[in-house]
Design an enzyme around this catalytic site. Structure first.
Site, PDB file in Angstrom:
ATOM      1  N   LYS A   1       1.920  -9.267  62.390  1.00  0.00           N
ATOM      2  CA  LYS A   1       1.982  -8.267  63.455  1.00  0.00           C
ATOM      3  C   LYS A   1       1.031  -8.720  64.554  1.00  0.00           C
ATOM      4  CE  LYS A   1      -0.242  -5.015  64.827  1.00  0.00           C
ATOM      5  NZ  LYS A   1      -0.011  -5.321  66.255  1.00  0.00           N
TER       6      LYS A   1
ATOM      7  N   GLU B   1     -11.895 -11.368  60.325  1.00  0.00           N
ATOM      8  CA  GLU B   1     -12.630 -12.112  61.369  1.00  0.00           C
ATOM      9  C   GLU B   1     -12.853 -11.130  62.508  1.00  0.00           C
ATOM     10  OE1 GLU B   1     -13.727 -15.077  61.043  1.00  0.00           O
ATOM     11  OE2 GLU B   1     -12.558 -15.864  59.363  1.00  0.00           O
TER      12      GLU B   1
ATOM     13  N   CYS C   1     -14.437 -14.266  70.701  1.00  0.00           N
ATOM     14  CA  CYS C   1     -15.278 -13.591  69.706  1.00  0.00           C
ATOM     15  C   CYS C   1     -16.616 -14.317  69.523  1.00  0.00           C
ATOM     16  CB  CYS C   1     -14.544 -13.495  68.382  1.00  0.00           C
ATOM     17  SG  CYS C   1     -13.879 -15.076  67.888  1.00  0.00           S
TER      18      CYS C   1
ATOM     19  N   GLU D   1     -20.693  -5.795  71.960  1.00  0.00           N
ATOM     20  CA  GLU D   1     -19.773  -6.865  72.361  1.00  0.00           C
ATOM     21  C   GLU D   1     -19.046  -6.422  73.628  1.00  0.00           C
ATOM     22  OE1 GLU D   1     -16.113  -7.495  70.103  1.00  0.00           O
ATOM     23  OE2 GLU D   1     -16.596  -9.627  70.011  1.00  0.00           O
TER      24      GLU D   1
HETATM   25  P1  NAD Z   1      -8.131  -4.970  68.072  1.00  0.00           P
HETATM   26  O1  NAD Z   1      -8.986  -4.728  66.890  1.00  0.00           O
HETATM   27  O2  NAD Z   1      -7.918  -3.861  69.027  1.00  0.00           O
HETATM   28  O3  NAD Z   1      -6.664  -5.414  67.611  1.00  0.00           O
HETATM   29  C1  NAD Z   1      -6.448  -6.519  66.747  1.00  0.00           C
HETATM   30  C2  NAD Z   1      -5.138  -6.312  66.006  1.00  0.00           C
HETATM   31  O4  NAD Z   1      -5.281  -5.196  65.113  1.00  0.00           O
HETATM   32  C3  NAD Z   1      -3.953  -5.973  66.909  1.00  0.00           C
HETATM   33  O5  NAD Z   1      -2.806  -6.615  66.398  1.00  0.00           O
HETATM   34  C4  NAD Z   1      -3.840  -4.456  66.783  1.00  0.00           C
HETATM   35  O6  NAD Z   1      -2.553  -3.958  67.015  1.00  0.00           O
HETATM   36  C5  NAD Z   1      -4.253  -4.242  65.336  1.00  0.00           C
HETATM   37  N1  NAD Z   1      -4.833  -2.924  65.073  1.00  0.00           N
HETATM   38  C6  NAD Z   1      -5.509  -2.129  65.925  1.00  0.00           C
HETATM   39  N2  NAD Z   1      -5.942  -1.036  65.276  1.00  0.00           N
HETATM   40  C7  NAD Z   1      -5.537  -1.143  63.986  1.00  0.00           C
HETATM   41  C8  NAD Z   1      -5.674  -0.326  62.828  1.00  0.00           C
HETATM   42  N3  NAD Z   1      -6.306   0.843  62.870  1.00  0.00           N
HETATM   43  N4  NAD Z   1      -5.141  -0.780  61.655  1.00  0.00           N
HETATM   44  C9  NAD Z   1      -4.488  -1.964  61.596  1.00  0.00           C
HETATM   45  N5  NAD Z   1      -4.310  -2.772  62.673  1.00  0.00           N
HETATM   46  C10 NAD Z   1      -4.822  -2.363  63.855  1.00  0.00           C
HETATM   47  O7  NAD Z   1      -8.731  -6.261  68.777  1.00  0.00           O
HETATM   48  P2  NAD Z   1      -8.260  -6.943  70.135  1.00  0.00           P
HETATM   49  O8  NAD Z   1      -8.695  -6.085  71.283  1.00  0.00           O
HETATM   50  O9  NAD Z   1      -6.832  -7.339  70.027  1.00  0.00           O
HETATM   51  O10 NAD Z   1      -9.144  -8.297  70.103  1.00  0.00           O
HETATM   52  C11 NAD Z   1     -10.475  -8.335  70.495  1.00  0.00           C
HETATM   53  C12 NAD Z   1     -11.409  -8.246  69.312  1.00  0.00           C
HETATM   54  O11 NAD Z   1     -11.062  -9.253  68.359  1.00  0.00           O
HETATM   55  C13 NAD Z   1     -12.849  -8.513  69.671  1.00  0.00           C
HETATM   56  O12 NAD Z   1     -13.686  -7.600  69.017  1.00  0.00           O
HETATM   57  C14 NAD Z   1     -13.102  -9.925  69.161  1.00  0.00           C
HETATM   58  O13 NAD Z   1     -14.444 -10.211  68.857  1.00  0.00           O
HETATM   59  C15 NAD Z   1     -12.239  -9.960  67.958  1.00  0.00           C
HETATM   60  N6  NAD Z   1     -11.898 -11.344  67.627  1.00  0.00           N
HETATM   61  C16 NAD Z   1     -12.502 -11.922  66.547  1.00  0.00           C
HETATM   62  C17 NAD Z   1     -12.235 -13.249  66.233  1.00  0.00           C
HETATM   63  C18 NAD Z   1     -12.879 -13.918  65.047  1.00  0.00           C
HETATM   64  O14 NAD Z   1     -12.376 -14.937  64.615  1.00  0.00           O
HETATM   65  N7  NAD Z   1     -13.955 -13.389  64.493  1.00  0.00           N
HETATM   66  C19 NAD Z   1     -11.358 -13.983  67.019  1.00  0.00           C
HETATM   67  C20 NAD Z   1     -10.766 -13.362  68.115  1.00  0.00           C
HETATM   68  C21 NAD Z   1     -11.035 -12.028  68.417  1.00  0.00           C
END
Ligand code: NAD
Length: 494
Positions: A185, A263, A297, A396
């Site tokens: 997803k 992650e 991230c 962040e």
């Molecule tokens: P997000 O958490 O809003 O969304 C990530 C994914 O999770 C999306 O596909 C979203 O639809 C899904 N999602 C959202 N809420 C959910 C829930 N309650 N249950 C299940 N799935 C859900 O993050 P984003 O805005 O897409 O990305 C930015 C964040 O990702 C930042 O915090 C960044 O640090 C983190 N990130 C971490 C890494 C790493 O490797 N550690 C890499 C890239 C991004």
């Protein structure tokens, strides 16, 4: 059809990929992804819901349980990964444009992401050929033990938008090498490359039902993510995203005590000692915060510089910042694109407002005017004199905002660097190997660079977070282990 390289592509209409078939949403609903640069509609997607997710889960479950794929010869899974890597490179332009237009990242950076994705699949193609267990033969004379590794099962893959292709490859590479099946997803901001990838994997010979993609708009996205996380038919979740969403996934995954790799977010310290090669450290700090408009991230968003060189260092950094060219991500000369969406823009602006109360604004802090004012841009921004207790040092931001702190003492700077809920990455710049090693070992972070930020060319080192930056590791041998169960077979000799 594209007229010039930097003109927007024609709007594409995609379908989901479930059980080897292209499919609209069961409800028939769709959603659009618009460009964060100029608002044009990049693509239209099915707004998949629970019914679509369930169909994808059942396909992945059925194919896994049939056993043909999970017991297929490792060389066949390896070949699929190698062929997929070649196809990814052959279709690099299509993938890069999709990423560039949906994320808003400069096309050249998107091309780099595509190449890195192909390398990840090549790496796991090699790992697939080297899967083996162990035999315990000497412990007692009348028994033999076998330690075997088996695929974990059906994997739910939930990914963010900032590196939408690369972060999927970190999961499908080991999952395919191990013999798992998957339901992905992707983020609703960037589903295009996941669907192109599904097509290429299929062309590379991946059997139907092994890799499924469900696309869903915001609210449905969280619902589908929650359904994957709580489903008893899913054995593992590989999640990348914010710490808040990661916690929600973790709670849902408790339903069937699912395996989890998370992650999550970061607030990574980048520490520069007075003896560092200053120009290289400035370039590293610059790349560390401004890559992908700070939406990384591992971004080096807390810069800790020795007091004795801080003013000189910051001045050089600001000079470099003036060279950044904000603009159309498809234009080859653009080095920084817009932010991903309106919410992110508002969030970053909110942090800049907070920063002005807490510290000294040295550079940026505004949205550019003129022709860029229609895009979701924020100027590269630097705050000086930041205390580690300030909001802009603790939270962040996920934007082009750097917080500069200074230090005098080695033990103090390790303490300050570690004074965060996160532990994803860190860097230390010094010519003294003793200082480098002491700091690298003292930092509670999953990755520590010495005299580099982001790039060392070591692409397959394990990747993941301490503390609230995550659970588990991706890439490398540890990344493969996350997709395998370990079984002890104990044979009594009679
Ligand atoms: P997000 O958490 O809003 O969304 C990530 C994914 O999770 C999306 O596909 C979203 O639809 C899904 N999602 C959202 N809420 C959910 C829930 N309650 N249950 C299940 N799935 C859900 O993050 P984003 O805005 O897409 O990305 C930015 C964040 O990702 C930042 O915090 C960044 O640090 C983190 N990130 C971490 C890494 C790493 O490797 N550690 C890499 C890239 C991004």
């Amino acid at each position: 059809m594209t007229t010039t390289a930097s003109a927007p592509s024609e709007t594409r209409t995609y379908q989901q990929f479930i059980d080897g078939q292209w499919a609209d949403a069961a409800s028939g609903a769709t959603f659009e992804r618009t460009s964060p640069y100029d608002g044009h509609v990049v693509a239209t997607y099915p707004n998949g819901g629970m019914e679509d997710a369930q169909r994808a889960i059942e396909a992945a479950r059925r194919v896994f349980d049939e056993g043909k794929w999970s017991n297929s010869p490792a060389r066949e899974r390896s070949k699929i990964l190698r062929d997929a890597a070649d196809l990814i490179m052959a279709n690099r332009d299509e993938l890069s444009r999709s990423i560039s237009e949906e994320v808003g990242k400069p096309l050249n950076i998107a091309k780099g992401e595509v190449a890195m994705t192909a390398e990840v699949l090549q790496y796991f193609a090699g790992k697939a050929l080297d899967l083996k267990g162990e035999a315990i033969t000497q412990e007692v004379a009348d028994a033999v033990g076998l330690i075997v590794h088996e695929p974990v099962g059906v994997v739910g893959i939930i990914t963010p938008w900032n590196f939408p292709l690369l972060l999927i490859s970190w999961k499908i590479g080991p999952a395919i090498a191990a013999g798992c099946t998957m339901v992905a997803k992707p983020s609703h901001y960037t589903p295009g490359c996941a669907l192109i990838l599904a097509r290429l994997l299929s062309e590379a010979g991946l059997p139907d039902g092994v890799f499924n993609v469900v696309t869903s708009e915001t609210d449905n996205g969280a619902l589908v993510g929650q359904h994957l996380a709580s489903s008893e038919q899913v054995d593992k979740i590989a999640f990348t995203g914010s710490t808040t969403s990661g916690k929600a996934v973790m709670r849902a995954a408790a339903n069937n005590v699912k395996k989890l790799s998370l992650e999550l977010g970061g607030k990574s310290p980048n520490i520069v000692f007075a003896d560092a090669a200053v120009d290289a450290a400035v370039a590293g700090a610059f790349f560390g915060i401004y890559l992908n408009s700070g939406q990384v991230c591992q971004a080096g968003s807390r810069l800790l510089v020795s007091n004795s060189i801080k003013d000189e260092f910051v001045e050089k950094l600001m000079n470099m910042g003036k060279g950044l060219k904000l603009g159309n991500p498809l234009e080859p000369t653009t080095t920084m694109g817009p932010l991903i969406n309106e919410n992110q823009l508002k969030k970053v602006e909110g942090y800049i407002t907070a920063g002005k109360q807490e510290a000294t604004l040295l550079m940026g802090g505004n949205r550019p005017n003129g022709e860029l004012s229609n895009g979701l841009f924020v100027e590269p921004t630097i705050f000086d004199g930041v205390s580690n207790d300030a909001t802009i040092a603790r939270e962040e931001i996920f934007g082009p905002v750097l917080s500069v702190l200074s230090f005098d003492d080695l033990d103090d700077v390790i303490r300050t660097a570690n004074d965060t809920m996160y532990g994803l990455a860190a860097a230390v710049w010094t010519k003294d190997i003793n200082v480098a090693f002491k700091v690298a070992r003292g930092l509670r972070a999953g990755t520590v660079w010495v005299n580099a930020y982001h790039g060392t060319g070591l692409a397959q080192m394990p990747y993941g977070g301490y503390k609230q930056s995550g659970i588990g590791r991706e890439l490398g041998g540890s990344g493969l282990e996350e997709y395998m169960e370990t079984k002890s077979i104990q044979i009594k000799l009679r």
